[in-house]
Motif scaffolding. Structure first.
Motif, PDB file in Angstrom:
ATOM      1  N   UNK A  78      -0.868   0.030  -5.264  1.00  0.00           N
ATOM      2  CA  UNK A  78      -0.632  -1.296  -5.808  1.00  0.00           C
ATOM      3  C   UNK A  78      -1.868  -1.835  -6.515  1.00  0.00           C
ATOM      4  N   UNK A  79      -1.631  -2.609  -7.559  1.00  0.00           N
ATOM      5  CA  UNK A  79      -2.681  -3.254  -8.331  1.00  0.00           C
ATOM      6  C   UNK A  79      -2.421  -4.763  -8.326  1.00  0.00           C
ATOM      7  N   UNK A  80      -3.427  -5.542  -7.980  1.00  0.00           N
ATOM      8  CA  UNK A  80      -3.346  -6.993  -8.049  1.00  0.00           C
ATOM      9  C   UNK A  80      -3.976  -7.430  -9.360  1.00  0.00           C
ATOM     10  N   UNK A  81      -3.281  -8.275 -10.118  1.00  0.00           N
ATOM     11  CA  UNK A  81      -3.753  -8.674 -11.450  1.00  0.00           C
ATOM     12  C   UNK A  81      -3.465 -10.147 -11.687  1.00  0.00           C
ATOM     13  N   UNK A  82      -4.506 -10.877 -12.137  1.00  0.00           N
ATOM     14  CA  UNK A  82      -4.330 -12.247 -12.606  1.00  0.00           C
ATOM     15  C   UNK A  82      -4.410 -12.219 -14.124  1.00  0.00           C
ATOM     16  N   UNK A  83      -3.280 -12.337 -14.831  1.00  0.00           N
ATOM     17  CA  UNK A  83      -3.307 -12.236 -16.296  1.00  0.00           C
ATOM     18  C   UNK A  83      -4.128 -13.338 -16.950  1.00  0.00           C
ATOM     19  N   UNK A  84      -4.277 -14.479 -16.288  1.00  0.00           N
ATOM     20  CA  UNK A  84      -4.998 -15.598 -16.881  1.00  0.00           C
ATOM     21  C   UNK A  84      -6.504 -15.362 -16.870  1.00  0.00           C
ATOM     22  N   UNK A  85      -7.032 -14.823 -15.794  1.00  0.00           N
ATOM     23  CA  UNK A  85      -8.480 -14.622 -15.657  1.00  0.00           C
ATOM     24  C   UNK A  85      -8.921 -13.191 -15.917  1.00  0.00           C
ATOM     25  N   UNK A  86      -7.988 -12.238 -15.858  1.00  0.00           N
ATOM     26  CA  UNK A  86      -8.334 -10.834 -16.023  1.00  0.00           C
ATOM     27  C   UNK A  86      -8.729 -10.135 -14.738  1.00  0.00           C
ATOM     28  N   UNK A  87      -8.668 -10.823 -13.606  1.00  0.00           N
ATOM     29  CA  UNK A  87      -9.021 -10.219 -12.319  1.00  0.00           C
ATOM     30  C   UNK A  87      -8.069  -9.079 -11.979  1.00  0.00           C
ATOM     31  N   UNK A  88      -8.626  -7.937 -11.538  1.00  0.00           N
ATOM     32  CA  UNK A  88      -7.809  -6.812 -11.067  1.00  0.00           C
ATOM     33  C   UNK A  88      -8.419  -6.237  -9.803  1.00  0.00           C
ATOM     34  N   UNK A  89      -7.565  -5.749  -8.925  1.00  0.00           N
ATOM     35  CA  UNK A  89      -8.032  -5.101  -7.701  1.00  0.00           C
ATOM     36  C   UNK A  89      -6.932  -4.179  -7.206  1.00  0.00           C
ATOM     37  N   UNK A  90      -7.309  -2.990  -6.724  1.00  0.00           N
ATOM     38  CA  UNK A  90      -6.322  -2.005  -6.307  1.00  0.00           C
ATOM     39  C   UNK A  90      -6.377  -1.688  -4.834  1.00  0.00           C
ATOM     40  N   UNK A  91      -5.215  -1.371  -4.273  1.00  0.00           N
ATOM     41  CA  UNK A  91      -5.136  -0.939  -2.875  1.00  0.00           C
ATOM     42  C   UNK A  91      -5.248   0.584  -2.806  1.00  0.00           C
ATOM     43  N   UNK A  92      -5.630   1.137  -1.654  1.00  0.00           N
ATOM     44  CA  UNK A  92      -5.599   2.593  -1.495  1.00  0.00           C
ATOM     45  C   UNK A  92      -4.161   3.102  -1.548  1.00  0.00           C
ATOM     46  N   UNK A  93      -3.995   4.387  -1.802  1.00  0.00           N
ATOM     47  CA  UNK A  93      -2.666   4.983  -1.808  1.00  0.00           C
ATOM     48  C   UNK A  93      -2.193   5.257  -0.385  1.00  0.00           C
ATOM     49  N   UNK A  94      -0.889   5.132  -0.189  1.00  0.00           N
ATOM     50  CA  UNK A  94      -0.261   5.637   1.027  1.00  0.00           C
ATOM     51  C   UNK A  94       0.859   6.577   0.594  1.00  0.00           C
ATOM     52  N   UNK A  95       1.033   7.659   1.332  1.00  0.00           N
ATOM     53  CA  UNK A  95       2.039   8.653   0.961  1.00  0.00           C
ATOM     54  C   UNK A  95       3.399   8.251   1.512  1.00  0.00           C
ATOM     55  N   UNK A  96       4.425   8.816   0.933  1.00  0.00           N
ATOM     56  CA  UNK A  96       5.788   8.546   1.373  1.00  0.00           C
ATOM     57  C   UNK A  96       6.593   7.826   0.319  1.00  0.00           C
ATOM     58  N   UNK A  97       7.892   7.993   0.391  1.00  0.00           N
ATOM     59  CA  UNK A  97       8.809   7.326  -0.536  1.00  0.00           C
ATOM     60  C   UNK A  97       8.933   5.854  -0.162  1.00  0.00           C
ATOM     61  N   UNK A  98       8.636   4.980  -1.097  1.00  0.00           N
ATOM     62  CA  UNK A  98       8.709   3.538  -0.840  1.00  0.00           C
ATOM     63  C   UNK A  98      10.163   3.087  -0.911  1.00  0.00           C
ATOM     64  N   UNK A  99      10.691   2.613   0.202  1.00  0.00           N
ATOM     65  CA  UNK A  99      12.085   2.182   0.249  1.00  0.00           C
ATOM     66  C   UNK A  99      12.220   0.681   0.107  1.00  0.00           C
ATOM     67  N   UNK A 100      11.306  -0.077   0.729  1.00  0.00           N
ATOM     68  CA  UNK A 100      11.291  -1.524   0.603  1.00  0.00           C
ATOM     69  C   UNK A 100       9.849  -1.994   0.559  1.00  0.00           C
ATOM     70  N   UNK A 101       9.594  -3.043  -0.195  1.00  0.00           N
ATOM     71  CA  UNK A 101       8.237  -3.554  -0.302  1.00  0.00           C
ATOM     72  C   UNK A 101       8.279  -5.023  -0.686  1.00  0.00           C
ATOM     73  N   UNK A 102       7.130  -5.657  -0.685  1.00  0.00           N
ATOM     74  CA  UNK A 102       7.048  -7.054  -1.053  1.00  0.00           C
ATOM     75  C   UNK A 102       5.606  -7.521  -1.077  1.00  0.00           C
ATOM     76  N   UNK A 103       5.377  -8.629  -1.755  1.00  0.00           N
ATOM     77  CA  UNK A 103       4.035  -9.181  -1.909  1.00  0.00           C
ATOM     78  C   UNK A 103       4.092 -10.688  -1.742  1.00  0.00           C
ATOM     79  N   UNK A 104       3.105 -11.255  -1.030  1.00  0.00           N
ATOM     80  CA  UNK A 104       3.085 -12.697  -0.867  1.00  0.00           C
ATOM     81  C   UNK A 104       1.794 -13.189  -0.239  1.00  0.00           C
ATOM     82  N   UNK A 105       1.764 -14.501   0.019  1.00  0.00           N
ATOM     83  CA  UNK A 105       0.572 -15.183   0.533  1.00  0.00           C
ATOM     84  C   UNK A 105       0.803 -15.626   1.967  1.00  0.00           C
ATOM     85  N   UNK A 106      -0.141 -15.281   2.846  1.00  0.00           N
ATOM     86  CA  UNK A 106      -0.114 -15.696   4.245  1.00  0.00           C
ATOM     87  C   UNK A 106      -0.965 -16.957   4.377  1.00  0.00           C
ATOM     88  N   UNK A 107      -0.299 -18.100   4.554  1.00  0.00           N
ATOM     89  CA  UNK A 107      -1.033 -19.362   4.588  1.00  0.00           C
ATOM     90  C   UNK A 107      -1.882 -19.518   5.844  1.00  0.00           C
TER      91      UNK A 107
END
Length: 425
Positions: free
Chosen positions: A150-179
């Protein structure tokens, strides 16, 4: 223009450009400068970071970024204008590559007949969208049958950051903020071949300087046939619903909404709207957030209308309210009349995405349908493209200055290369 700082009291001094009539402008306290800057749109502030070092440090400070986001969400939504992000792809020299297009929601709604330009970014690799939150887009490599990166990207500021890879077929996923922890997380349920057959695993990645993927309890997942083979037609990406007291990822699974609480890292479920017990095709259902309410959309195969429900109180099944019944028969060609709701305006115009037509505007007051002009988007003929994409290809995001606390943009992830910028609307 330059800014000079005086030691005591702490003030910012504005000085005009040196001319024959140069004079000192108002000597403003830093608190006043901050209040002025907080009232400017995120994109303007991004440009103002280059004025001087003190403004760059001020605008990039986590406290300022958080206050600007809070103000834009609660007091002045014009500070973080909604935009559309969409992915397209093509084969070049036998390799799949892609591009990401960004365009203004307001320009489409205000001038649907005008040619709306798209700000495009090209990439030698192939990415889809996991989700968006607080101005951040979470992208993933298109080959979800082998691994998750996964890559995190802020199109407004140009910020990018990547997560390490994990193996396996991705069946379900999601992204969000933990308040609760003030952090951004990715959820991924994967399947891979093990010594005794296929193994299911649910993991969490929290964006941070020293983060790694960690396994969590996935027992409730299996109880819903999730992520088993018979739920392939269910949307892979969970819809993020966030508020001051909630942060959940949501999927339609077996006629219920299954959710994962990003803060507590627990599962739960609640019923879909009444009357949806019929066996409608799962690929025709869609969860989204409209006017800060979790919404459920599907095609009624009897009336041939696209039905939109809103949950006025999250988690309360009694609060499901029908928002619209859109007649699409004869207006949008079968078999690709599946509509993905994206945004609804104050004047009740619903902006949706259709695989065979791109962006479609549905006026809920008179049931009219409009197809806005969009140049250079590559947003048509998606049925061909969607056969290869393993993540969703379009979403709404709001411009912001946000980047996760403690992270610096990873210069090694030069994933986005901009074409010459068109006129931005």
């Amino acid at each position: 223009m330059r800014i000079a700082e005086r030691k005591a009291p702490r003030r910012l001094e504005l000085v005009s450009c040196p001319t024959a009539r140069t004079r000192l402008l108002t000597d403003l306290p830093e608190e006043t400068i901050i209040e002025i800057l907080l009232r400017l749109p995120a994109r303007t502030l991004t440009s103002l970071r280059s004025v001087c070092t003190s403004w760059r440090n001020l605008i990039s400070a986590p406290d300022f970024t958080c206050n600007h986001l809070r103000r834009s969400c609660l007091l002045d939504p014009t500070l973080t204008t909604p935009r559309i992000a969409h992915c397209t792809g093509a084969y070049r020299n036998g390799l799949r590559c892609g591009s990401i297009g960004l365009l203004s929601v307001h320009s489409i709604l205000d001038n649907p007949s005008k040619s709306n330009q798209v700000h495009c970014f090209t990439e030698q690799h192939y990415y889809g969208i996991i989700g968006s939150c607080n101005g951040l887009l979470c992208l993933a490599h298109g080959d979800a049958f082998k691994y998750m990166h996964a890559i995190l990207w802020n199109p407004c500021t140009g910020f990018t950051f990547g997560s390490p890879e994990i193996s396996g077929e991705v069946r379900f996923c999601g992204f969000g903020y933990d308040y609760l922890s003030d952090s951004y997380k990715i959820y991924a349920a994967t399947k891979k071949q093990g010594p005794s057959g296929f193994e299911l695993s649910a993991r969490i990645y929290t964006f941070g300087p020293t983060s790694s993927w960690r396994k969590i309890d996935d027992t409730p997942v299996a109880l819903f046939g999730f992520p088993s083979d018979n739920s392939l037609a269910v949307k892979r990406e969970g819809e993020f619903f966030g508020s001051s007291r909630l942060c959940t990822l949501n999927w339609c699974v077996n006629h219920v909404v299954l959710y994962f609480d990003l803060a507590k890292e627990t599962y739960g479920h609640f019923p879909l709207p009444p009357g949806n017990e019929i066996d409608f095709p799962k690929w025709c259902t869609h969860l989204c957030v409209l006017r800060n309410c979790l919404s459920f959309c599907y095609e009624d195969r009897i009336t041939l209308k696209w039905i939109v429900w809103q949950m006025k109180e999250y988690g309360n099944a009694q609060s499901w309210t029908k928002l619209a019944a859109i007649s699409v028969y004869g207006k949008i060609t079968y078999p690709y009349n599946y509509l993905q709701s994206l945004y609804i305006s104050e004047s009740d115009v619903l902006l949706v995405f259709c695989p065979s037509f791109g962006i479609v505007l549905c006026n809920l007051n008179d049931e009219s349908v409009d197809f806005p002009e969009i140049d250079g988007s590559g947003m048509r003929n998606y049925p061909v493209f969607s056969g290869y994409v393993n993540y969703k290809i379009i979403c709404i995001y709001h411009e912001s200055l946000v980047s996760p606390n403690g992270l610096q943009s990873n210069s090694k992830l030069s994933i986005i290369k901009s074409k010459p910028n068109p006129v931005d609307s």
